[in-house]
Each structure stands twice: as structure tokens, then as C-alpha cells.
Design an enzyme around this catalytic site. Structure first.
Site, PDB file in Angstrom:
ATOM      1  N   ARG A 173    -146.642  94.003  -5.993  1.00 16.54           N
ATOM      2  CA  ARG A 173    -147.733  93.405  -6.779  1.00 16.54           C
ATOM      3  C   ARG A 173    -148.677  92.607  -5.876  1.00 16.54           C
ATOM      4  NH1 ARG A 173    -147.352  92.235 -12.252  1.00 16.54           N
ATOM      5  NH2 ARG A 173    -148.112  90.128 -11.950  1.00 16.54           N
ATOM      6  N   ARG A 177    -152.948  92.130   3.601  1.00 14.85           N
ATOM      7  CA  ARG A 177    -154.139  92.716   4.218  1.00 14.85           C
ATOM      8  C   ARG A 177    -154.443  92.069   5.561  1.00 14.85           C
ATOM      9  NH1 ARG A 177    -156.879  89.527  -0.253  1.00 14.85           N
ATOM     10  NH2 ARG A 177    -156.624  91.153  -1.810  1.00 14.85           N
ATOM     11  N   ARG A 259    -135.925  87.062 -17.599  1.00 19.54           N
ATOM     12  CA  ARG A 259    -135.942  85.831 -16.823  1.00 19.54           C
ATOM     13  C   ARG A 259    -136.752  84.842 -17.640  1.00 19.54           C
ATOM     14  NH1 ARG A 259    -132.783  83.259 -13.626  1.00 19.54           N
ATOM     15  NH2 ARG A 259    -133.846  82.053 -12.016  1.00 19.54           N
ATOM     16  N   ARG A 291    -144.106  76.927  -8.778  1.00 17.80           N
ATOM     17  CA  ARG A 291    -145.518  76.628  -8.546  1.00 17.80           C
ATOM     18  C   ARG A 291    -145.977  75.453  -9.386  1.00 17.80           C
ATOM     19  NH1 ARG A 291    -147.335  82.769 -10.417  1.00 17.80           N
ATOM     20  NH2 ARG A 291    -146.146  82.778 -12.336  1.00 17.80           N
ATOM     21  N   GLU A 311    -143.782  74.850 -12.860  1.00 15.83           N
ATOM     22  CA  GLU A 311    -143.129  76.017 -13.472  1.00 15.83           C
ATOM     23  C   GLU A 311    -141.746  76.201 -12.856  1.00 15.83           C
ATOM     24  OE1 GLU A 311    -145.874  79.341 -13.847  1.00 15.83           O
ATOM     25  OE2 GLU A 311    -144.205  80.717 -13.524  1.00 15.83           O
ATOM     26  N   TYR A 359    -143.238  94.848 -17.166  1.00 14.21           N
ATOM     27  CA  TYR A 359    -143.890  93.732 -16.496  1.00 14.21           C
ATOM     28  C   TYR A 359    -145.399  93.986 -16.548  1.00 14.21           C
ATOM     29  CZ  TYR A 359    -144.107  90.233 -12.640  1.00 14.21           C
ATOM     30  OH  TYR A 359    -144.330  89.127 -11.848  1.00 14.21           O
ATOM     31  N   ASP A 361    -149.379  93.257 -17.089  1.00 13.96           N
ATOM     32  CA  ASP A 361    -150.449  92.261 -17.059  1.00 13.96           C
ATOM     33  C   ASP A 361    -151.339  92.457 -18.287  1.00 13.96           C
ATOM     34  OD1 ASP A 361    -149.858  90.741 -14.824  1.00 13.96           O
ATOM     35  OD2 ASP A 361    -150.774  92.173 -13.453  1.00 13.96           O
TER      36      ASP A 361
HETATM   37  P1  FAD Z   1    -146.478  88.009 -26.006  1.00 11.31           P
HETATM   38  O1  FAD Z   1    -147.621  87.198 -25.549  1.00 11.31           O
HETATM   39  O2  FAD Z   1    -145.103  87.625 -25.554  1.00 11.31           O
HETATM   40  O3  FAD Z   1    -146.516  88.050 -27.595  1.00 11.31           O
HETATM   41  C1  FAD Z   1    -145.418  88.440 -28.388  1.00 11.31           C
HETATM   42  C2  FAD Z   1    -145.370  87.510 -29.589  1.00 11.31           C
HETATM   43  O4  FAD Z   1    -144.392  88.006 -30.515  1.00 11.31           O
HETATM   44  C3  FAD Z   1    -144.934  86.089 -29.235  1.00 11.31           C
HETATM   45  O5  FAD Z   1    -145.912  85.167 -29.659  1.00 11.31           O
HETATM   46  C4  FAD Z   1    -143.602  85.906 -29.977  1.00 11.31           C
HETATM   47  O6  FAD Z   1    -143.439  84.594 -30.494  1.00 11.31           O
HETATM   48  C5  FAD Z   1    -143.735  86.916 -31.105  1.00 11.31           C
HETATM   49  N1  FAD Z   1    -142.444  87.391 -31.600  1.00 11.31           N
HETATM   50  C6  FAD Z   1    -141.447  87.955 -30.871  1.00 11.31           C
HETATM   51  N2  FAD Z   1    -140.411  88.286 -31.676  1.00 11.31           N
HETATM   52  C7  FAD Z   1    -140.768  87.929 -32.929  1.00 11.31           C
HETATM   53  C8  FAD Z   1    -140.124  88.006 -34.201  1.00 11.31           C
HETATM   54  N3  FAD Z   1    -138.909  88.557 -34.330  1.00 11.31           N
HETATM   55  N4  FAD Z   1    -140.769  87.529 -35.285  1.00 11.31           N
HETATM   56  C9  FAD Z   1    -142.010  86.973 -35.171  1.00 11.31           C
HETATM   57  N5  FAD Z   1    -142.669  86.866 -33.997  1.00 11.31           N
HETATM   58  C10 FAD Z   1    -142.055  87.348 -32.890  1.00 11.31           C
HETATM   59  N6  FAD Z   1    -151.072  88.637 -17.008  1.00 11.31           N
HETATM   60  C11 FAD Z   1    -152.258  88.754 -16.347  1.00 11.31           C
HETATM   61  O7  FAD Z   1    -153.003  89.720 -16.563  1.00 11.31           O
HETATM   62  N7  FAD Z   1    -152.665  87.782 -15.457  1.00 11.31           N
HETATM   63  C12 FAD Z   1    -151.900  86.680 -15.188  1.00 11.31           C
HETATM   64  O8  FAD Z   1    -152.302  85.828 -14.375  1.00 11.31           O
HETATM   65  C13 FAD Z   1    -150.643  86.563 -15.851  1.00 11.31           C
HETATM   66  N8  FAD Z   1    -149.850  85.499 -15.599  1.00 11.31           N
HETATM   67  C14 FAD Z   1    -148.661  85.385 -16.259  1.00 11.31           C
HETATM   68  C15 FAD Z   1    -147.880  84.262 -15.991  1.00 11.31           C
HETATM   69  C16 FAD Z   1    -146.682  84.094 -16.647  1.00 11.31           C
HETATM   70  C17 FAD Z   1    -145.849  82.883 -16.383  1.00 11.31           C
HETATM   71  C18 FAD Z   1    -146.234  85.098 -17.579  1.00 11.31           C
HETATM   72  C19 FAD Z   1    -144.917  84.935 -18.295  1.00 11.31           C
HETATM   73  C20 FAD Z   1    -147.011  86.205 -17.839  1.00 11.31           C
HETATM   74  C21 FAD Z   1    -148.233  86.374 -17.186  1.00 11.31           C
HETATM   75  N9  FAD Z   1    -149.069  87.454 -17.447  1.00 11.31           N
HETATM   76  C22 FAD Z   1    -150.268  87.583 -16.783  1.00 11.31           C
HETATM   77  C23 FAD Z   1    -148.703  88.497 -18.446  1.00 11.31           C
HETATM   78  C24 FAD Z   1    -149.253  88.196 -19.852  1.00 11.31           C
HETATM   79  O9  FAD Z   1    -148.736  86.982 -20.325  1.00 11.31           O
HETATM   80  C25 FAD Z   1    -148.853  89.344 -20.791  1.00 11.31           C
HETATM   81  O10 FAD Z   1    -149.362  90.561 -20.304  1.00 11.31           O
HETATM   82  C26 FAD Z   1    -149.293  89.195 -22.247  1.00 11.31           C
HETATM   83  O11 FAD Z   1    -149.225  87.878 -22.706  1.00 11.31           O
HETATM   84  C27 FAD Z   1    -148.404  90.061 -23.108  1.00 11.31           C
HETATM   85  O12 FAD Z   1    -148.819  90.058 -24.450  1.00 11.31           O
HETATM   86  P2  FAD Z   1    -147.840  90.574 -25.582  1.00 11.31           P
HETATM   87  O13 FAD Z   1    -148.610  90.525 -26.860  1.00 11.31           O
HETATM   88  O14 FAD Z   1    -147.233  91.857 -25.175  1.00 11.31           O
HETATM   89  O15 FAD Z   1    -146.618  89.542 -25.585  1.00 11.31           O
HETATM   90  N1  UDP Z   2    -143.895  86.193  -4.382  1.00 12.80           N
HETATM   91  C1  UDP Z   2    -143.383  85.580  -3.251  1.00 12.80           C
HETATM   92  N2  UDP Z   2    -144.000  84.460  -2.771  1.00 12.80           N
HETATM   93  C2  UDP Z   2    -145.088  83.931  -3.355  1.00 12.80           C
HETATM   94  C3  UDP Z   2    -145.617  84.566  -4.501  1.00 12.80           C
HETATM   95  C4  UDP Z   2    -144.983  85.691  -4.997  1.00 12.80           C
HETATM   96  O1  UDP Z   2    -142.393  86.012  -2.713  1.00 12.80           O
HETATM   97  O2  UDP Z   2    -145.600  82.899  -2.874  1.00 12.80           O
HETATM   98  C5  UDP Z   2    -143.202  87.396  -4.893  1.00 12.80           C
HETATM   99  C6  UDP Z   2    -142.158  87.043  -5.965  1.00 12.80           C
HETATM  100  O3  UDP Z   2    -141.078  87.935  -5.825  1.00 12.80           O
HETATM  101  C7  UDP Z   2    -142.901  87.309  -7.244  1.00 12.80           C
HETATM  102  C8  UDP Z   2    -143.715  88.540  -6.866  1.00 12.80           C
HETATM  103  O4  UDP Z   2    -144.105  88.290  -5.505  1.00 12.80           O
HETATM  104  O5  UDP Z   2    -142.016  87.552  -8.316  1.00 12.80           O
HETATM  105  C9  UDP Z   2    -144.934  88.786  -7.719  1.00 12.80           C
HETATM  106  O6  UDP Z   2    -145.763  87.645  -7.669  1.00 12.80           O
HETATM  107  P1  UDP Z   2    -146.857  87.356  -8.787  1.00 12.80           P
HETATM  108  O7  UDP Z   2    -147.639  86.188  -8.346  1.00 12.80           O
HETATM  109  O8  UDP Z   2    -147.560  88.621  -9.085  1.00 12.80           O
HETATM  110  O9  UDP Z   2    -145.913  86.958 -10.000  1.00 12.80           O
HETATM  111  P2  UDP Z   2    -146.246  86.445 -11.488  1.00 12.80           P
HETATM  112  O10 UDP Z   2    -147.546  85.708 -11.434  1.00 12.80           O
HETATM  113  O11 UDP Z   2    -146.255  87.666 -12.342  1.00 12.80           O
HETATM  114  O12 UDP Z   2    -145.079  85.553 -11.752  1.00 12.80           O
END
Ligand code: FAD
Ligand code: UDP
Length: 378
Positions: A173, A177, A259, A291, A311, A359, A361
Site C-alpha cells: 500500500r 520512490r 484488528r 500515530r 491511535e 481492506y 479505501d
Molecule cells: P463502515 O464505515 O464500517 O460502516 C458500516 C456501518 O454498519 C457502521 O456504522 C456500523 O455501526 C454499522 N453496522 C454494522 N453492523 C450492524 C448491525 N448489525 N446493525 C446495525 N448497524 C450495523 N480510507 C481512505 O480512503 N482513506 C483513508 O485515509 C482511510 N483511513 C482509514 C483509517 C482508519 C483508522 C480506518 C479504520 C479506515 C480508513 N479508511 C480510509 C477506510 C474507510 O474507513 C472505509 O473504506 C469506509 O469507512 C468503509 O465504509 P463502509 O460503509 O464499508 O463501513
Molecule cells: N507501515 C509501516 N510504517 C509506517 C506506516 C505504515 O510499516 O510508518 C505499514 C504498516 O504495516 C501498515 C501498512 O504499512 O499497516 C499500510 O499503511 P497505511 O498507512 O496504508 O495504513 P492505514 O492508514 O490503512 O492504517
């Protein structure tokens, strides 16, 4: 009395909201439920003193798809934020992703050839042809120093597993570069919505009915019971389920692994700038968080005082929030078995990060939800 909807959408996250919006546009009625007390799932942002707070971790929108970018821009104006996180290892600070700024700081090199020579030297005894796991992948791409200082500790605390036990794709991911370019992403489009993410989901759900604090299992049971007893109930022709697929089937084939994370927010009304960057990673294993994000920097310092979030990765057990699917071989195999059950489940569609155990985005979530809506409209 019966109230009827074409779709019951379980989950008011991005997937559910895009699907609902698209089906509303096609004249279908949607009831959206979520067990949380707010919409937007993990992209939920709240607002305090002019600062949009990413309550479930940093969310930066990035995509190479022009159609996804056009689509999301119908719901918000995006700023020109470019994600350039920093990494702290002991008392050293490095640029991410791994690029010439990182290498120059690590080894005092100046040119790409010099950096490549250092990496080659560091891995010459390893002879990794076809990387089988994250450790081999990382070592073969970036060499021993980058692996040991910037990847190993961070990854092992993030995933709670040794790098040797993790799939190689996780590290792919991140770009590597040999230019002086600190942009974390390689995508063509990137930014942060100026009004926060929650406003996007509000717009998407304008024509839907929304019930919060409502769990699917309990809700579905209540409606069926009410119908049987001749009381008021809600009916729906189809269900879109965006929760955990194994939970839907009562874990009958066993648990998929996830996780989890714990977010520790600190409000600092008297501090204007805590760390000077939106995201700083802590790559040492001994520091329990991965982070710190400082929310105001996503919008170039807008707002008064500052708010930061640490986090912490956490072991997941049933009942905890499942933030990341663990797509290793065992879990992917089990997911395939659940998928076979899902295909037989009449009238129920599965979508999103949890329903599809991917996983994903945000851009991929939008793409998949649009495709499902199109499929449904055939
Ligand atoms: P969710 O947002 O998880 O929505 C599912 C919903 O269903 C939840 O609100 C939950 O409460 C509800 N639900 C589940 N089960 C039930 C049930 N039985 N009854 C009622 N409600 C229920 N993506 C990016 O593009 N850029 C980023 O920088 C990025 N950073 C991230 C950082 C973190 C820490 C995490 C965890 C994810 C990140 N993502 C990022 C990914 C992004 O969060 C997801 O792609 C997106 O939110 C997924 O949307 P979703 O609707 O599939 O799931
Ligand atoms: N990662 C790492 N060092 C860093 C940042 C990321 O080793 O400083 C690795 C780690 O395994 C992480 C993966 O790269 O799970 C993907 O990172 P990304 O920032 O895309 O993770 P997310 O924002 O989805 O948690």
C-alpha cells in the site's frame, strides 16, 4: 399498520449511504439503520471550535478514478490537502512514504543511485526472489534500515503479529520512490472535504429514512414478531447488509479475525499547533500508539486551539469495533465459505469493508456501491 420499504440498509457508513442515494434516485424507498448513534460509520467527523475531528482516525480521500472523484465532488468541495506524514523513531524524524528525503536522512545520500546502492548492499545476502510475507517484501524493497526503523515495530504493533506472519500486500500500500516526493499517495486526486465527511453522508441520505441506535438482528426480530401478532410493523423487500458477514450468520462457521483500535482524543484549547503536521507515525514497538493525528492540519490550521488523537492498535474480540479485516490465508478461506452462504441467502446483499471482508479505501467502497446499485437496477 404496515410501512413498506424497497430496501432495508444495515449500516449508515459510506457503502450504505452511496447505495441508498443511488436507489432513491431510481425511485426506490430506503430505510437505513445503524447500531451507532450517528451516521457516516468510520468516516464520521464531528466539529469543535471550527475543527473537523476525524473520530475514527485520519481519513484522506484519494483516488485515481475520475468517475469516483466526480461523484464525490457532487457532495462536497475538497481542499488541496496532500498527505505527507512524518515518522518518529527514537529521537529521529523521517519523511514518509519511503523516498529520497527518508534515505538522505538515514544515510546522508544525495542521489537515487547512492540510495539504491545502500539498499542493494543491505540485502545482498538475503536473495529473496519471490517475497512470501511482509518481512520479505519490505526487506527486498527497502533494505534492512528502513525495515528495522520504520516498518517492523509499527507493523507488529498495528497488526499484533510478526511481520513474517503477515501478507505482503499490506506493505505494498505504501509507495517507495527514488524522488524527493513526500506525497503518501500516488493517486491522481486527493483532498479533504471542506465541511467534513459527515456532511457528505447527510446529503447522500437526504431522501432516506434513518434510524440510529438500531441493531439489525433485534430490529428484524421485532418487525417479524409484530407482524405475527398483528401489530404495526415495517417490511422490506430486500436487505443490504454492511456489517460483519460472520456476525450475520451467527458465526456458524467460526470467527473471522479483525484488528481493532482505540482512539484517545486530547483537547488542547490553549495550544495552537501541537506537532506541526496532520499525521505523525511512531514506529518504535515500545510506544503503544501507532500515530498521533492533529485534526486542524487537515484543513490548513482552521479552528481555535487544537485537538489531537492518539491511535492505539488493539486485539479484537467479539463485541469490539472491527476496524481492519485480517486478510491472511486462513481468514480469506473462511470468508469464501461465508460468501457461499451469502450467495444462498435470498433477498440479502452484502457490501462494504465488513460485508465483503476487504481492506477497502473510500474510493473502492464508492466504486463497489455504485456497481451494486447498477446491478440491482438491471
Ligand atoms: P463502515 O464505515 O464500517 O460502516 C458500516 C456501518 O454498519 C457502521 O456504522 C456500523 O455501526 C454499522 N453496522 C454494522 N453492523 C450492524 C448491525 N448489525 N446493525 C446495525 N448497524 C450495523 N480510507 C481512505 O480512503 N482513506 C483513508 O485515509 C482511510 N483511513 C482509514 C483509517 C482508519 C483508522 C480506518 C479504520 C479506515 C480508513 N479508511 C480510509 C477506510 C474507510 O474507513 C472505509 O473504506 C469506509 O469507512 C468503509 O465504509 P463502509 O460503509 O464499508 O463501513
Ligand atoms: N507501515 C509501516 N510504517 C509506517 C506506516 C505504515 O510499516 O510508518 C505499514 C504498516 O504495516 C501498515 C501498512 O504499512 O499497516 C499500510 O499503511 P497505511 O498507512 O496504508 O495504513 P492505514 O492508514 O490503512 O492504517
Amino acid at each position: 399498520m404496515m410501512k413498506r420499504f424497497d430496501y432495508l440498509i444495515v449500516g449508515a457508513g459510506l457503502f450504505g449511504a452511496v447505495f441508498s442515494h443511488e436507489m432513491n434516485k431510481r425511485g426506490k424507498s430506503c430505510l437505513v439503520i445503524d447500531r451507532r448513534e450517528h451516521i457516516a460509520g468510520n468516516i464520521y467527523t464531528s466539529r469543535k471550535r471550527g475543527i473537523h475531528v476525524h473520530e475514527y482516525g485520519a481519513h484522506i480521500f484519494h483516488t485515481s478514478s475520475e468517475s469516483v472523484w466526480d461523484y464525490i465532488n457532487r457532495f462536497a468541495r475538497f481542499n488541496h490537502f496532500v498527505n505527507s506524514p512524518m515518522a518518529v523513531y527514537k529521537d529521529e524524524i523521517y519523511n514518509l512514504p519511503f523516498n529520497m528525503n527518508t534515505f538522505s536522512r538515514l544515510w546522508g545520500v544525495r542521489t537515487p543511485d547512492e540510495a539504491k546502492a545502500v539498499i542493494r548492499e543491505q540485502i545482498k545476502d538475503l536473495s529473496i526472489e519471490n517475497p512470501q510475507n511482509l518481512e520479505e517484501q519490505a526487506l527486498s524493497l527497502a533494505g534492512r534500515d528502513v525495515y528495522e526503523k520504520l516498518i517492523k515495530g509499527y507493523t507488529e504493533k498495528q497488526w499484533g503479529r510478526e511481520c513474517r506472519e503477515l501478507p505482503a500486500f499490506i506493505i505494498k500500500r505504501l509507495p517507495l520512490r527514488f524522488t524527493y516526493d513526500n506525497n503518501y499517495f500516488t493517486d491522481r486526486y486527493q483532498g479533504i472535504p471542506e465541511g467534513g465527511y459527515t456532511a457528505i453522508i447527510e446529503k447522500m441520505l437526504e431522501k432516506a429514512e434513518v434510524l440510529l441506535g438500531t441493531d439489525y438482528r433485534e430490529f428484524d426480530r421485532r418487525q417479524k414478531e409484530a407482524a405475527k401478532e398483528g401489530n404495526d410493523y415495517i417490511s422490506y423487500d430486500k436487505v443490504l447488509y454492511t456489517g460483519m458477514i460472520d456476525e450475520y450468520f451467527d458465526y456458524r462457521l467460526g470467527h473471522l479475525e479483525y484488528r481493532s483500535l482505540r482512539f484517545e482524543k486530547e483537547d488542547m484549547p490553549d495550544c495552537e499547533n501541537y506537532q506541526g503536521n496532520a499525521v505523525i507515525n511512531y514506529t518504535e514497538r515500545e510506544i503503544p500508539y501507532t500515530r498521533i493525528i492533529e485534526h486542524k492540519h487537515f484543513t490548513f490550521g482552521e479552528g481555535e486551539g487544537t485537538i489531537i488523537t492518539r491511535e492505539y492498535p488493539a486485539e479484537w474480540k467479539p463485541g469490539d469495533e472491527p476496524y481492519y479485516p485480517i486478510n491472511d490465508e486462513r481468514n480469506n478461506r473462511l470468508f469464501e465459505e461465508y460468501l457461499a452462504l451469502a450467495e444462498k441467502e435470498k433477498g440479502v446483499l452484502f457490501g462494504g469493508r465488513l460485508g465483503q471482508y476487504r481492506y477497502y479505501d473510500m474510493d473502492k467502497v464508492i466504486e463497489a456501491a455504485l456497481a451494486l446499485a447498477k446491478e440491482e437496477s438491471k
